[in-house]
Design an enzyme around this catalytic site. Sequence first.
Site, PDB file in Angstrom:
ATOM      1  N   GLY A 193     109.349  48.898 -44.251  1.00 13.77           N
ATOM      2  CA  GLY A 193     108.127  48.771 -45.039  1.00 13.77           C
ATOM      3  C   GLY A 193     107.894  47.377 -45.581  1.00 13.77           C
ATOM      4  N   GLY A 245     109.734  44.453 -44.393  1.00 13.17           N
ATOM      5  CA  GLY A 245     110.233  43.374 -43.546  1.00 13.17           C
ATOM      6  C   GLY A 245     110.982  43.911 -42.341  1.00 13.17           C
ATOM      7  N   CYS A 246     111.688  43.003 -41.667  1.00 15.84           N
ATOM      8  CA  CYS A 246     112.397  43.339 -40.436  1.00 15.84           C
ATOM      9  C   CYS A 246     113.899  43.219 -40.619  1.00 15.84           C
ATOM     10  CB  CYS A 246     111.944  42.412 -39.305  1.00 15.84           C
ATOM     11  SG  CYS A 246     110.186  42.528 -38.910  1.00 15.84           S
ATOM     12  N   ASP A 275     115.426  58.936 -49.943  1.00 12.24           N
ATOM     13  CA  ASP A 275     114.729  58.571 -48.710  1.00 12.24           C
ATOM     14  C   ASP A 275     115.606  58.862 -47.497  1.00 12.24           C
ATOM     15  OD1 ASP A 275     112.513  57.678 -47.296  1.00 12.24           O
ATOM     16  OD2 ASP A 275     113.171  55.594 -47.293  1.00 12.24           O
TER      17      ASP A 275
END
Length: 448
Positions: free
Chosen positions: A161, A163-164, A276
């Site tokens: 959400g 970044g990578c 999550d």
Amino acid sequence: MRSVAAAALLVLVVVHGPIFVFVDARQGLVFPPISAPQPFISSVSPSLNAFSPVAEMARAEHHRGSHNKTIISVIVASTALGLIILSVICLRIYRKRNTPKSQKDNSHSSAYAKDFVLAPFMGKQSSSKMSSTRVVTFMDYKLLETATNNFRESDILGVGGFGCVYKGLLDNNVYAAVKRLNGESPDSIREFQTEVDLLSKIRHPNIISLLGYSIHGDTRLIVYELMENGSLETQLHGPSHGSALTWYCRIKIALDTARGLEYLHEHCKPQVIHRDLKSSNILLDSNYNSKLSDFGLAVTQGTNKGNIKLSGTLGYVAPEYLLDGKLTDKSDVYAFGVVLLELLLGRRPVEKLAPSQCQSIVTWAMPQLTDRSKLPHIVDPLIRDTMDLKHLYQVAAVAVLCIQPEPSYRPLITDVLHSLVPLVPVELGGTLRITQDKPAVSVQPTES
């Protein structure tokens, strides 16, 4: 800081008549007044002193001289101290004006890190102790930039959400996963702080290991151990569509995940709720041992959950949390049940039926999970007919209990763990002894 320290050591001297008052600027305390030097008192009897005007004049002159010398000494000392302080301040201003920009960025990063308990950053690579068992390493941004080939697009392992995640080779020839978070949004900053803080205190074979972190301007990076087989989501729903995951491998992944959750719920003080849990946050190493990752949304027991922003991933969020904002460890159990259905059925948690219509795996599967005649036919075709039907029914029963709408009907993760252990072969970390000649899967057991 040096000028502040010097000022803190300053001793102010206030002269008022013959009384001296000393103020300690470090403690903010005023010591008891110390009387000025007293005039010399003769041991001669008072009656003789009364008839000696010359002696009286000598004593008065001596008193004035001593007093003047004391005042002069104080003035000289105060002047010298003032010059020293002024020199330190000037030196501080000079150094500040001539500090390179990169050093200023590091200084800013250090101050930022202090805000969430991490120690100041020192040098290229330093360590700050977070707990009695873990050491968190601050890594230089340039080092991570080099390790990831300047964050080359071909080295991206995944996209989140904020970044990578990149594959990187560190100086010690160890491969790592580098999560790069960009921007200064409150959510991204909070998640970075939460993840580094929690992972620096957690050590468990089924929870991802934190290798280090870095802050460079608006960019924050978290460095983890590399999990060679990526995420469970990629394995199940990627190009291979789960072909590498046998029945026993899938149940072992479920068991490892349950062990990680049990550690968070039962052994962490205070208790940690992941919040999550999903297949993309379950990572697999080269031997398909699974580890929980991505703790940015995690909360601890005692947190005012009423002030927590509703977060999670569609399909995994428990109904009571989605509708009423009620968050407990049973919310993680619900998400675990959804992951178990993914492993069992090979389907995504939410699937599109039409451009504006979706169906959850829970809604679709629930009526069929409790029907023993239908259950074998909805299992992922890649593992269909490869397991003992009794084991299939037991796993399905565990999944049904975990995804109950009413949280009080769901089991504790400890109960789930105990239900799965007998279904996993001994060589994979369970207690099942296989009598047939079929090899389970070529993986190594997880140490617990």
